[in-house]
Enzyme design. Structure first.
Site, PDB file in Angstrom:
ATOM      1  N   TRP A 306       4.413   1.317  -5.347  1.00 14.75           N
ATOM      2  CA  TRP A 306       4.819   1.906  -4.050  1.00 14.75           C
ATOM      3  C   TRP A 306       5.804   1.005  -3.313  1.00 14.75           C
ATOM      4  O   TRP A 306       6.509   1.436  -2.415  1.00 14.75           O
ATOM      5  CB  TRP A 306       3.595   2.196  -3.174  1.00 14.75           C
ATOM      6  CG  TRP A 306       2.931   0.980  -2.544  1.00 14.75           C
ATOM      7  CD1 TRP A 306       2.467  -0.120  -3.191  1.00 14.75           C
ATOM      8  CD2 TRP A 306       2.663   0.760  -1.149  1.00 14.75           C
ATOM      9  NE1 TRP A 306       1.918  -1.023  -2.298  1.00 14.75           N
ATOM     10  CE2 TRP A 306       2.018  -0.500  -1.035  1.00 14.75           C
ATOM     11  CE3 TRP A 306       2.884   1.493   0.004  1.00 14.75           C
ATOM     12  CZ2 TRP A 306       1.607  -1.026   0.189  1.00 14.75           C
ATOM     13  CZ3 TRP A 306       2.474   0.952   1.231  1.00 14.75           C
ATOM     14  CH2 TRP A 306       1.847  -0.287   1.308  1.00 14.75           C
ATOM     15  N   GLU A 446      -6.157  -3.847  -0.610  1.00 14.15           N
ATOM     16  CA  GLU A 446      -6.896  -3.648  -1.872  1.00 14.15           C
ATOM     17  C   GLU A 446      -8.249  -4.353  -1.906  1.00 14.15           C
ATOM     18  O   GLU A 446      -8.997  -4.217  -2.873  1.00 14.15           O
ATOM     19  CB  GLU A 446      -6.054  -4.131  -3.051  1.00 14.15           C
ATOM     20  CG  GLU A 446      -4.826  -3.271  -3.283  1.00 14.15           C
ATOM     21  CD  GLU A 446      -3.956  -3.749  -4.440  1.00 14.15           C
ATOM     22  OE1 GLU A 446      -4.032  -4.953  -4.789  1.00 14.15           O
ATOM     23  OE2 GLU A 446      -3.199  -2.930  -4.986  1.00 14.15           O
ATOM     24  N   LYS A 545      -6.450  -7.728   2.848  1.00 14.60           N
ATOM     25  CA  LYS A 545      -5.421  -8.394   2.043  1.00 14.60           C
ATOM     26  C   LYS A 545      -4.048  -8.303   2.699  1.00 14.60           C
ATOM     27  O   LYS A 545      -3.273  -9.245   2.685  1.00 14.60           O
ATOM     28  CB  LYS A 545      -5.374  -7.745   0.658  1.00 14.60           C
ATOM     29  CG  LYS A 545      -4.372  -8.379  -0.291  1.00 14.60           C
ATOM     30  CD  LYS A 545      -4.426  -7.750  -1.659  1.00 14.60           C
ATOM     31  CE  LYS A 545      -3.410  -8.361  -2.588  1.00 14.60           C
ATOM     32  NZ  LYS A 545      -3.331  -7.684  -3.879  1.00 14.60           N
ATOM     33  N   GLN A 546      -3.729  -7.139   3.262  1.00 19.61           N
ATOM     34  CA  GLN A 546      -2.370  -6.916   3.746  1.00 19.61           C
ATOM     35  C   GLN A 546      -2.364  -5.855   4.842  1.00 19.61           C
ATOM     36  O   GLN A 546      -3.372  -5.176   5.053  1.00 19.61           O
ATOM     37  CB  GLN A 546      -1.484  -6.483   2.592  1.00 19.61           C
ATOM     38  CG  GLN A 546      -1.865  -5.155   1.975  1.00 19.61           C
ATOM     39  CD  GLN A 546      -1.370  -5.032   0.537  1.00 19.61           C
ATOM     40  OE1 GLN A 546      -2.042  -5.443  -0.399  1.00 19.61           O
ATOM     41  NE2 GLN A 546      -0.208  -4.448   0.372  1.00 19.61           N
TER      42      GLN A 546
HETATM   43  C1  BGC Z   1      -0.326  -5.493  -3.545  1.00 23.38           C
HETATM   44  C2  BGC Z   1       0.203  -4.082  -3.732  1.00 23.38           C
HETATM   45  C3  BGC Z   1       1.567  -4.167  -4.382  1.00 23.38           C
HETATM   46  C4  BGC Z   1       1.502  -4.955  -5.664  1.00 23.38           C
HETATM   47  C5  BGC Z   1       2.876  -5.148  -6.292  1.00 23.38           C
HETATM   48  C6  BGC Z   1      -0.351  -6.201  -4.874  1.00 23.38           C
HETATM   49  O1  BGC Z   1      -0.758  -7.516  -4.698  1.00 23.38           O
HETATM   50  O2  BGC Z   1      -1.607  -5.462  -2.978  1.00 23.38           O
HETATM   51  O3  BGC Z   1       0.295  -3.429  -2.486  1.00 23.38           O
HETATM   52  O4  BGC Z   1       2.031  -2.882  -4.630  1.00 23.38           O
HETATM   53  O5  BGC Z   1       0.958  -6.227  -5.419  1.00 23.38           O
HETATM   54  O6  BGC Z   1       3.719  -5.855  -5.441  1.00 23.38           O
END
Ligand code: BGC
Length: 696
Positions: A306, A446, A545-546
């Site tokens: 994404w 996540e 996490k984000q």
């Molecule tokens: C993130 C995702 C992201 C992926 C690739 C993961 O660590 O949580 O949101 O799409 O890395 O960058």
């Protein structure tokens, strides 16, 4: 413009991060910033965009080509390499304006200088110059070859390799485990006599002090079935300098529209460097999209996430709409894969792959991280539960249409994608107490798996259905089995949208507010190992996490949630680990909106500096995840353009609403909006927006 990134001295610990930091690429191939004497141990890789292969039952990943730039020099029989010999001085340099890499290493008796580029003018061409100069008289021998001993994470990828000589050109033909054929041609050229043994070439000469030997490499990759040996020969005749000039002219042009001037040298360079990492992924002829780790290697399987629609696509839509269109085309082409995935889970419509490759088939494993201590795989649900991916794709398309003014993509398959994503959400929802809910999902954060009613997901699903309705009358009749518009409308109206509470807070998901008030540093303190995956540890805490609710405010602005930005920003920031490089740009944009300009600046620097550090997060659990971070690079750009400059685009309204941090006194940039080119200039409290009419 400060054009170069220079690092002096040699430190073994930096080899991997320098490989990423000094990366060259041209939207089709990537060559890691490694030295000629390196091998697979130092992760030398010539990575190919969009050509994937599976070896046995390992993860399918993008392939690397054999390395044509392996060189090793001896002086009086003794090998001169940074790995084994003490250097007097050593320097590597990346010219981000020209996209060239060079090194200069001084040993006691010789100097090695080299330069290389992956041509932006002829994307299949890699060219290099390797020069050895004697500082003392002695016997110099340079050995060089196409190194077939590839670096691979999940290889080997060639079940069959053939090397032969066609009129002095070394041809390599590799057949992958999936029967894809790739050919390369290598030609080494020197004024000295080039000798050969066992596919290794060498020149040998007694040099007087001050004498030099130079070897050029011309290398062409062929992904077609016709021979291109003659084309390589022609390139050889044109010679290094001419090819370099053509490359530079082509690459330099890319900066015309994409450069953003900040008037502050330090952050200027970081932003330029971030933009460099995006420009090297641009190929107007490619429909292979942009992987999450760019062309820096096989990390994340060379797959598209994404990240591309959400972060990278807006950058290209504003600076190179043609390439942005190609990125959308990739999702149109991979719609069958997305439908297959939906079917596999018992749903309808299009459920896009969390990790997507050439065919759109899901490549995300059910065990995407490992325990760093026991090596045991850890069950993750990213593939099955991160259903926001389909909304990200649909929204990406509409944002592209909106910003570029190019509606043709909708009749060329774009609307069908939106419609099928909407169909997926209908089949995925659960009706409870008269409303549709999305249960058992994962949002952008996540660390909290299998939760209900993630605000980000629900709003995005709503928005997707809304888009399917908005474009319905014009485009749905072309579809073979469209959903009834009325059904879309009645479904949409019943989607449960988590509303802000009286205190303005939006709950990230059902029961999030009941979790323990444990902060990221406390979760990290629980880890047994610095490579440990924090997901398991954070699960019953508020540590995320984000950006999740904060990302929602930026990505889906339609619902007026930005009104509650301050409360949510203050609440979620302390709980955010920024364990993904996608996080800080979202916080930066929101911080600008609420005039927290110091924070906005710090968060911007976090995004823009990501690939300049040597201490990036390299592991998730035991899995290597190092590489470049295009979504963060793009996030840095978005933080400036939509955050600091406050670019606002709505129909005929093209406005700026600047929130300059104290460090940034001015901003200047160009961008395309609805087929017109604009220039924005912000200086202190004064700003102007004008249309640029004299560009080609
Ligand atoms: C993130 C995702 C992201 C992926 C690739 C993961 O660590 O949580 O949101 O799409 O890395 O960058």
């Amino acid at each position: 413009m400060k054009k170069t990134l220079v690092k002096t001295g040699f430190n073994k610990n930096d080899i991997v991060s320098f490989g990423n930091m000094f990366l060259l690429a041209n939207g089709r191939y990537g060559y890691r910033g490694t030295l000629e004497e390196y091998t697979k141990e130092q992760m030398v890789a010539l990575n190919v965009l969009g050509l994937y292969d599976r070896y046995e039952d390992k993860w399918r990943e993008s392939i690397n080509l054999p390395n044509p730039l392996f060189f090793i020099t001896s002086f009086n029989g003794e090998k001169q390499t940074v790995l084994t010999k003490e250097v007097v001085s050593h320097q590597v340099e990346l010219n981000i304006y020209d996209a060239t890499f060079s090194r200069e290493t001084l040993f006691k008796n010789i100097v090695i200088k080299s330069e290389r580029f992956l041509s932006s003018a002829n994307k299949d061409l890699l060219v290099s110059k390797y020069v050895v100069k004697a500082l003392n008289s002695g016997l110099v021998k340079i050995e060089f070859k196409l190194d077939l001993d590839n670096y691979d994470i999940n290889g080997p990828h060639y079940k069959n390799r053939k090397v032969n000589d066609i009129n002095g050109v070394q041809s390599f033909k590799g057949i992958t485990n999936e029967n894809k054929i790739i050919t390369t041609y290598t030609k080494y050229v020197s004024d000295e006599d080039i000798k050969t043994y066992n596919n290794t070439y060498f020149v040998e000469k007694y040099l007087q002090k001050g004498d030099e030997i130079c070897v050029f490499t011309y290398y062409l990759v062929n992904q077609t079935s016709a021979s291109r040996v003659e084309e390589l020969q022609k390139n050889v005749q044109q010679g290094y300098d001419k090819l370099l000039k053509e490359h530079k002219t082509s690459f330099n042009k890319k900066w015309d529209i994409s450069r953003v001037l900040l008037g502050e040298p330090e952050s200027q360079f970081e932003l330029d460097y971030s933009i460099y990492h995006l420009l090297i992924l641009e190929d107007d002829k490619s429909y292979r999209s942009v992987p999450a780790r760019g062309l820096s290697g096989q990390t994340y399987k060379g797959a598209i996430f994404w990240d591309t629609e959400t972060f990278i696509l807006p950058f290209f839509t504003l600076t190179n709409p043609q390439f942005a269109r190609n990125i959308i085309q990739y999702r149109i082409n991979t719609l069958p894969g997305a439908k297959k995935k939906a079917q596999g889970f018992g749903y309808q419509g299009a459920f896009y792959a969390w990790e997507s490759q050439d065919d759109g088939i899901e490549q995300c494993s059910q065990y995407n991280v490992t325990d760093p201590i026991t090596g045991e795989p850890i069950r993750t649900y990213f593939d099955e539960k991160q259903i926001h991916i389909s909304g990200d794709v649909a929204l990406g398309i509409s944002r592209y249409v909106y910003l570029s003014g190019d509606t043709s993509i909708l009749s060329d398959g774009g609307y069908e994608v939106i419609h099928e994503c909407a169909r997926f959400y209908i089949s995925r929802a659960t009706l409870r107490n008269g409303q549709y809910h999305f249960d058992d999902v994962i949002g952008p954060d996540e660390y909290h798996e299998r939760i209900n009613d993630n605000a980000f997901t629900n709003y995005l699903a709503y928005k997707t259905i809304d888009l399917a309705i908005e474009y319905y009358d014009e485009y749905a009749q072309k579809l073979s089995n469209p959903i009834n518009k009325k059904d879309f409308i009645s479904f949409r109206n019943l989607i449960y949208l988590p509303k802000p509470y009286d205190n303005g807070l939006i709950e990230q998901f059902e029961h999030y507010f009941d979790l323990k008030d444990v902060y990221p540093h406390e979760v990290k303190a629980m880890a047994r190992n610095d490579k440990e995956y924090l997901g398991g540890l954070a699960i019953d805490t508020k540590t995320i996490k984000q950006a999740d609710v904060i990302a929602l405010m930026v990505i889906v602005p339609d619902f007026g949630l930005m009104k509650y930005a301050r409360e949510n920003y203050k609440y979620y920031l302390p709980f955010t680990e920024h364990g993904s490089s996608l996080s800080s740009s979202m916080y930066s944009i929101v911080a600008s909106r609420i005039d927290e300009t110091d924070d906005a600046y710090q968060m911007f620097r976090k995004s823009s500096g990501i690939d300049l550090g040597t201490n990036q997060k390299m592991y998730a659990g035991g899995i290597y995840i190092g590489g470049t971070h295009p979504a963060s690079n793009a996030g840095a750009y978005l933080s400036v353009v939509f955050g600091f400059a406050g670019l606002y685009l709505d129909g005929d309204q093209v406005k700026l609403n600047p929130h300059l941090p104290k460090q940034i006194k001015s901003i200047e940039f160009k961008f395309f909006y609805k087929k017109k080119l604009y220039k924005a200039v912000i200086k202190n409290n004064d700003y102007q927006l004008m249309e640029v009419t004299d560009h080609d």
